[in-house]
Scaffold this active site. Sequence first.
Site, mmCIF file in Angstrom:
data_model
loop_
_atom_site.group_PDB
_atom_site.id
_atom_site.type_symbol
_atom_site.label_atom_id
_atom_site.label_comp_id
_atom_site.label_asym_id
_atom_site.label_seq_id
_atom_site.Cartn_x
_atom_site.Cartn_y
_atom_site.Cartn_z
ATOM 1 N N TYR A 158 0.658 -1.089 0.021
ATOM 2 C CA TYR A 158 -0.007 -0.078 -0.044
ATOM 3 C C TYR A 158 0.721 1.251 -0.028
ATOM 4 O O TYR A 158 0.325 2.496 0.075
ATOM 5 C CB TYR A 158 -0.978 -0.050 1.305
ATOM 6 C CG TYR A 158 -2.034 -0.903 1.035
ATOM 7 C CD1 TYR A 158 -1.866 -2.272 1.294
ATOM 8 C CD2 TYR A 158 -3.436 -0.536 1.043
ATOM 9 C CE1 TYR A 158 -2.813 -3.193 0.977
ATOM 10 C CE2 TYR A 158 -4.462 -1.385 1.050
ATOM 11 C CZ TYR A 158 -4.139 -2.788 0.882
ATOM 12 O OH TYR A 158 -5.231 -3.702 0.832
ATOM 13 N N LYS A 205 4.174 -14.850 4.413
ATOM 14 C CA LYS A 205 4.817 -15.490 3.200
ATOM 15 C C LYS A 205 6.355 -15.356 3.286
ATOM 16 O O LYS A 205 6.947 -15.035 2.395
ATOM 17 C CB LYS A 205 4.223 -15.036 2.246
ATOM 18 C CG LYS A 205 4.146 -15.916 0.638
ATOM 19 C CD LYS A 205 3.532 -17.295 0.744
ATOM 20 C CE LYS A 205 3.434 -17.984 -0.205
ATOM 21 N NZ LYS A 205 2.898 -19.141 -0.300
ATOM 22 N N ASP A 262 -5.926 -7.036 4.734
ATOM 23 C CA ASP A 262 -7.097 -6.647 4.036
ATOM 24 C C ASP A 262 -8.015 -8.059 3.605
ATOM 25 O O ASP A 262 -9.164 -8.010 3.727
ATOM 26 C CB ASP A 262 -6.725 -5.822 2.640
ATOM 27 C CG ASP A 262 -7.840 -5.084 2.118
ATOM 28 O OD1 ASP A 262 -8.939 -4.663 2.417
ATOM 29 O OD2 ASP A 262 -7.790 -5.450 0.790
#
Length: 371
Positions: A158, A205, A262
């Site tokens: 973002y 991840k 999100d």
Amino acid sequence: MVSRSIEPGSTRTKSKTRSLPRSRKNGLRAIRTGAVPAVTLIPGDGVGPEVISAAVEVIKAAGVKIDWDRQAGGAAALKRFGNPVPDELLESLRRTGVALKGPLETRVGVGYRSINVFLRKTFDLYANLRPTHSFKGVHTPFRNVDLIVVRENTEDLYSGIEHEVAPGVVESIKVITARASKRIARFAFEYARQNRRRSVTAIHKANIMKLSDGLFLKCARAIAKGYPEIRYQEQIVDAACMRLVTDPSSFDILLLENLYGDIVSDLCAGLVGGLGLVPGANYGDKGAIFEAVHGTAPDIAGKDLANPIAAILSGAMMLDYLGRGAAAARIRAATGAVLRSGRVLTRDLGGKAGTREMTDAVIRAMHRQRG
Ligand code: ATP
């Protein structure tokens, strides 16, 4: 100081009272109780005006006086003032430090950057808290979902750093810093400690993004050491999604970077009956903006179809922040009673009621409690 309160949607007893992190370290500001609080009200776009007006009515019915400063933002402001973030809106937020906000439209792939992201970054509202609980009366595959999503709000993909390297080749930069990772991890652990939660799971991840997600994990591990009474776990994001939809009870607090947060938030909302039910808050050192997890829902906007519960419960989270915990608890009890009875439900919950009818039902339930 922030008052202690039951979380949105909770059907549990008062012995499990919870509160927001409030130490100086995690930066939630001290709250002035007593005076009529000034709050910026941003109705927003799409279903925003309908659900925010429902929240305002319910807050009034709960007996709390608020000095609302109504401000336009997003597509509504672009249309009226030629600017999706008018100076008046920013000035109001600086003055009040607290906002109740509807969703703001962000076009896919084109146009201005997300105003939601802009506001969170401008006011450094680094912690996005999304309590996601089952409601009696809302039928879902799992009955006792009780998850707290803690999402880092200021960086990751973002950061908005994207460029075209060559025709047909673009890069988006994922920014992860130790400072932001540590402070969001601290927020999650403080929340866990103050609300007697059992575990924090960092979702990542790092097997693929060894440096960025690796740093996020390293910071979470370091912070976890200061909270030995809270179990710390780690899970790769894809496996976590699978486990969430097969055994949500194996999680408690989920600690996530911005993008995973999100996506996983919507997944968690699906577990408890959908986006119409889940509230949220964005906290920073100097203030907070309260908003539902859902977006503008253009498909149902302006049709009296939106479920107002998520916005109403976001309003309850705001009341906690403003030190009006008793009124917040009344609102939660009333929404819980309406959902439990199953007589008045919006279409997303399998009913036929509209936004107006659902709002009236919550207000009536609150009057019944008081009377
Ligand atoms: P945005 O681009 O602003 O995120 P969106 O439609 O892509 O909008 P959401 O607004 O989050 O994403 O909505 C996703 C789906 O959930 C839509 O089909 C919408 O109808 C439904 N939905 C969202 N909010 C509500 C609500 N309050 N009540 C009922 N349904 C809702």
